[in-house]
Scaffold this active site. Structure first.
Site, PDB file in Angstrom:
ATOM      1  N   HIS A  73      -7.592  -1.304  -5.606  1.00  0.00           N
ATOM      2  CA  HIS A  73      -6.555  -2.207  -5.116  1.00  0.00           C
ATOM      3  C   HIS A  73      -7.219  -3.270  -4.248  1.00  0.00           C
ATOM      4  CE1 HIS A  73      -2.967  -3.759  -3.264  1.00  0.00           C
ATOM      5  NE2 HIS A  73      -3.467  -3.483  -2.074  1.00  0.00           N
TER       6      HIS A  73
ATOM      7  N   ASP B 243      -7.133  -6.463  -2.264  1.00  0.00           N
ATOM      8  CA  ASP B 243      -6.206  -7.434  -1.670  1.00  0.00           C
ATOM      9  C   ASP B 243      -6.703  -8.844  -1.967  1.00  0.00           C
ATOM     10  OD1 ASP B 243      -4.174  -5.876  -0.300  1.00  0.00           O
ATOM     11  OD2 ASP B 243      -5.812  -5.128   0.930  1.00  0.00           O
TER      12      ASP B 243
ATOM     13  N   ASP C  71       0.899  -1.243  -2.829  1.00  0.00           N
ATOM     14  CA  ASP C  71       0.760  -1.518  -1.393  1.00  0.00           C
ATOM     15  C   ASP C  71       1.751  -2.555  -0.869  1.00  0.00           C
ATOM     16  OD1 ASP C  71      -0.462  -1.206   1.122  1.00  0.00           O
ATOM     17  OD2 ASP C  71      -1.738  -2.931   0.792  1.00  0.00           O
TER      18      ASP C  71
ATOM     19  N   HIS D 119       0.942  -9.892  -1.062  1.00  0.00           N
ATOM     20  CA  HIS D 119       1.599  -9.108  -0.023  1.00  0.00           C
ATOM     21  C   HIS D 119       0.857  -9.028   1.311  1.00  0.00           C
ATOM     22  CE1 HIS D 119      -0.782  -5.862  -2.122  1.00  0.00           C
ATOM     23  NE2 HIS D 119      -1.081  -5.606  -0.868  1.00  0.00           N
TER      24      HIS D 119
END
Length: 989
Positions: free
Chosen positions: A236, A238, A348, A552
């Site tokens: 994951h 970001d 997330d 996000h």
């Protein structure tokens, strides 16, 4: 371990990172192990050359590798120094990070590699709200952060490495099981026997025997009732957070090259990649690596999931943005790889809008996965696998992995946690386990794959199977016909502050969203009516950048200063480009002239102008509003009365609302209370500074009632009371205004904000007995209880609303609209007279200091409107007014709407040309009232075919035939239904 030195040389990049080819052409100077390097955010290139010593025997057990230590601080990958290795021909080898610090040596034993070193400063999330200057290149300092500790050849013993993996699993499982469990005793005994055999003074000679001593205990198969985890590699990454976007591009190359190298070593290994944007970056910047990704996708090892452009926030983006995440993401995967992704993958994200199930299904996807909901502070979700039902009734298969992390190492403790936590043992046997270093990237490691192999069928452990998310879905879906249902939003009981932090980023996003709607509407109108070229390329580019900025950790305001500075600049640039695009299109359709019109881009009629039309505003005479001084009570205090014949507003001597009455005569403000009250709270979250508003913020509050200056006047027919307030070093100019013919009172805040760890709220105590509040969300609205009967209700003390919120009792409601505020709260009190005061609070500004020490400092302007006696439609109209849906234009003629809906509740959200560039017209509508509706959708464009399509503009399977002719079709809609129509034009204009 035997080692041999390498010849090292270096070049320090003087500015931002450069491509390999440019770096290779530079003059490299000698560089030694032990040398300090790496000013924050800088880049160093190293070149390492040498040969494997001739006396090293290389075979299936012993192999040569390059061992690297860049000066790692601790063991957390992704939050410190990283590197990417290249061959001299520019092809990527793999990355270097704390838990993956080796490089292969080419056949023949000669070494010639280039390493691109990134001196990313360590800003670990565990800092929480400790102020740091490292998040901005201008303040991060000029001293080197790291010291090169190792860059050398190493002869590694594969058998010894395997023994370490055996020990890790054996010991980890023994520590996890109950002390009195027979299996625990067996594992400890086997570990003891292994230690008796292994000789630390002769590891090479005894390692095989040590493995053999431990092997029987690791060969005992699991029980029939053991839970099964489908383990899929993941990272994951970001797209921005504690690093800028440019660094994410490099993180993607590092991570993806790692997993490709792992696939070559372990053919059974599968890796799930979720963001189209990240692959688009690799395609642009690392085309050779992208080509290898294509091969691994074709082989089934590199698995595309999610289907969105990035993993976005889902609370704050508008409806069309939420759609376009899937449109642009899924189209990229289809165009580049020929793959239709079947799930939405959001591990997330900070909460999940109740509009999402319908959007997921309309995109052609089957199921939804997230992890973050396991972070709830108060309540645990009752199931891990269930149907999630949206506001329109659509359901989507949903799974929360009970391993409760997307950064799993597949340790025995993590697997035991998954089995222990899983809440659906009575009906299901399988869950998903994403594993690999994420957040800052890196991905899975060979140690993680080894852990999966050893726990594939091991007594005392859940079964682990390396596989794909799709394999999990098909198995889980086949296990049962019926699933429990969760209806409505999935509210994250954490990170509530992300609805308010970094106001400028949020304002820029809303402005660009509105301009994108206008640009598509008027460009499509100009293309269909006048043959004007449609700006396909520009719109696609702007949309994709806008979607990236909705990631996000960008839109929620939880990134470093560098990220938000770039986001604000991007929004300004995109808005300017869109303004020009809108102006050009309107000029084409309205022509030249000196007549003044209003162009309405809202999905509802505004001031007498139909949606999508250019026309003169309603011309009935409207008397100006008036303002007069008034005695407000027995205490002799004075204030002002603002009146326009439709609304009567009383403002007291402090510049606050004492009364707001519509023509019914009913007062919206509770007796003895004052509205538009600014309330300052101490805001020191327990843990996550920019992310959280904790419940205890309410324990301290200061009402900003006094005004340093106050005045009343009439300006161009608008009655205005202006008050200047000061708190600390901050100055707030608050204007309360009533315009001619307005049904609402307008409130503007002009703020010079210099607070730290404070929360500013705008509060309205309303004389309404509301058992629920109604808030705009994407493609509809959502009701939430105003009481706190349950722990779920109590935990929802700060929630999202888009452009408006409304509280009501039978026959009367009050709406509050905003131009850029998302965080809201609603509570109720019972007064001494027996009446109910419903208190609506809007979170205006925060001042966290981590990860951006200067978050929200400076000048801000915010606008609000309070409308008494408001229906849902009235609330929406006020929201669109503040969103500046009406545009004054000068032209030669009025323009009728290109498309219209006969029922105002069925709103036309989007008018554009088709993504496949055929010139077809795309119209997206939604039912906005929450009821069943029947409408005729009309167009006077020359069309010979219209069909129902999905969000990717493909015919809907099994769609019933449309009633009517192409230019006039009838739609019967369910509550909050989204409908997309595709029109084929008969000929070019």
């Amino acid at each position: 371990m035997r080692t041999a030195p390498l010849e090292i040389s270096a070049w320090a990049v003087p500015g931002e990172p450069v491509p390999f080819g440019e770096a290779q052409r530079q003059s490299f100077e000698p560089f030694a192990v032990g040398t300090r390097w790496g000013v924050p955010w800088s880049t160093h290139w190293l070149r390492a050359r040498g040969s494997v010593p001739r006396d090293w025997t290389l075979d299936s057990r012993y192999r040569a590798e390059i061992s690297v230590d860049l000066g790692f601080d601790g063991l957390a990958p992704g939050f410190q120094a990283e590197a990417l290795a290249f061959r001299p021909d520019g092809t990527v080898i793999k990355a270097i990070s704390p838990r993956n610090a080796h490089l292969p040596v080419a056949a023949g034993g000669d070494v010639d590699v280039y390493l691109e070193l990134a001196a990313n400063p360590g800003i670990p999330p565990e800092s929480h709200w400790r102020t740091t200057e490292l998040g901005d290149k201008a303040t991060a300092g000029h001293e080197p952060l790291y010291r090169l500790r190792r860059l050398e050849l190493a002869l590694t013993d594969r058998e010894a490495w395997e023994l370490l993996q055996d020990i890790g699993i054996g010991r980890g499982l023994a520590e996890e099981l109950p002390a009195d469990h027979p299996r625990t005793a067996q594992l400890w005994a086997a570990l003891d026997r292994m230690l008796d055999v292994a000789d630390p003074d002769a590891v090479g000679a005894t390692v095989s025997a040590a493995r053999a001593a431990l092997a029987p205990a690791l060969a005992v198969r699991s029980t029939a009732s053991a839970h099964t985890l489908i383990a899929t590699g993941h990272a994951h990454i970001d797209s921005a957070w504690l690093w800028p976007v440019r660094e994410t591009v490099r993180k993607c190359a590092r991570t993806f090259s790692n997993v490709i190298a792992l696939m070559d070593e372990y053919p059974e290994f599968r890796f799930a990649c979720s963001s189209a944007q990240q692959l688009a970056w690799v395609k642009e910047s690392y085309p050779e690596l992208f080509g290898r990704i294509r091969e691994k996708v074709a082989s089934g090892q590199f698995v595309l999931v999610g289907g969105q452009w990035v993993e976005p926030d889902t609370n704050m983006p508008g409806g069309e943005s939420t759609v376009r995440q899937l449109v642009y993401g899924k189209r990229f995967f289809l165009d580049e790889f020929g793959v239709e992704t079947t799930e939405v993958w959001l591990p997330d994200t900070f909460g999940y809008t109740a509009s999402l199930p319908q959007i997921i299904r309309l995109s052609g996807s089957d199921w939804f996965m997230t992890q973050k909901i396991s972070w709830n502070q108060t309540n645990a979700m009752p199931h891990h696998t269930f149907w999630w039902e949206g506001i329109d009734g659509t359901r989507v298969f949903t799974h929360f992995p009970p391993i409760e992390t997307y950064n799993a190492e597949l340790s025995p403790a993590e697997l035991a946690h998954a089995q222990r936590t899983y809440r659906d043992h009575g009906a299901g046997t399988v869950s998903l386990a994403p594993f690999g270093w994420g957040d800052g990237g890196g991905g899975p490691t060979r140690e993680m794959v080894a852990a999966a192999q050893r726990q594939a069928d091991l007594e005392g452990s859940p079964r682990v199977r390396l596989g794909t998310p799709r394999e999990f879905y098909e198995r889980a879906r086949s296990e049962r016909d019926e699933l429990p249902v969760w209806s409505g939003e999935m509210y994250l009981e954490l990170h509530r502050g992300t609805l308010t932090s970094q106001l400028r980023t949020k304002q820029g996003n809303r402005r660009v969203e509105r301009l994108l709607r206008e640009a598509e509407l008027w460009s499509a109108t100009a293309a269909v009516m006048a043959g004007h070229p449609y700006p396909y390329d520009a719109l696609q580019r702007i949309w994709q950048r806008t979607l990236l900025l909705q990631f996000h950790d960008i839109l929620p305001g939880s990134s470093i200063a560098w990220v938000h500075r770039e986001a604000e600049a991007d929004h300004e640039r995109l808005a300017a480009e869109l303004e020009n695009m809108v102006g050009d299109a309107i000029l084409v359709v309205s022509g030249t002239g000196d007549r003044r019109f209003l162009a309405n881009s809202a999905p509802l009629a505004m001031e007498g102008v139909e949606a999508g039309a250019i026309a003169a505003a309603a011309s009935s005479p409207v008397a100006p509003a008036t303002v007069r001084s008034a005695d407000l009570g027995d205490d002799g205090t004075e204030g002002w009365v603002l009146d326009n014949g439709r609304v009567r507003v009383v403002v007291d001597a402090d510049g606050l609302l004492r009364s707001v009455r519509d023509t019914s005569g009913r007062d919206a403000i509770a007796q003895g209370e004052r509205g538009a009250l600014l309330r300052l709270h101490r805001d020191v979250p327990d843990k996550w500074d920019a992310w959280d508003i904790d419940r205890h913020y309410r324990n301290t509050a200061v009402d900003l009632t006094s005004a340093e200056e106050i005045s009343a006047s009439v300006r161009d027919g608008v009655a205005v009371v202006e008050a200047t307030r000061r708190i600390g070093a901050s100055v707030i100019v608050q204007m309360i205004a009533l315009g001619p013919g307005r049904d609402a009172v307008d409130i503007t805040l002009d703020v010079e904000w210099r607070e730290r760890h404070k929360l500013l709220k705008l509060v309205f105590p309303l004389d309404v007995h509301a058992d629920r509040s109604t808030s705009e969300i994407q493609f509809g609205h959502l009701d939430r209880p105003t009481h706190a009967n349950t722990s779920w209700d109590e935990a929802r003390f700060e929630f999202v609303a888009h452009r408006w919120i409304r509280v009501a009792e039978e026959g009367y409601g009050v709406a509050i609209a905003n131009d850029s505020t998302f965080g809201h709260s609603v509570t109720r009190d019972t007064r001494s007279d027996g009446g109910t005061t419903t208190i609506v609070g809007l979170s205006v500004l925060r001042a966290p200091t981590f990860p951006d020490p200067e978050s929200d400092q400076g000048r801000h302007t915010l606008r609000f409107a309070l409308r008494p006696g408001a229906s849902i439609a009235d609330a929406a109209a006020e929201g669109h007014r503040l969103d500046r849906a009406l545009r004054e234009v000068v032209g030669g003629r009025e323009v009728a709407p290109l498309v219209w809906s006969s029922d105002a509740a069925v709103r036309i959200e989007t008018v554009k040309l088709a993504e496949d560039r055929t010139g077809d017209l795309i119209v997206r509508l939604y039912e906005s009232s929450g009821g069943r509706r029947s409408t005729v959708v009309g167009t006077d464009a020359a069309v010979d075919q219209v069909q129902l399509v999905d969000l990717l503009e493909r015919p809907l399977p099994d769609a019933p035939p449309l009633d009517g002719v192409p230019g006039r079709v009838r739609l019967d809609t369910r509550p909050f239904q989204i409908v997309t129509l595709r029109y084929r034009l008969t000929s070019s204009p």
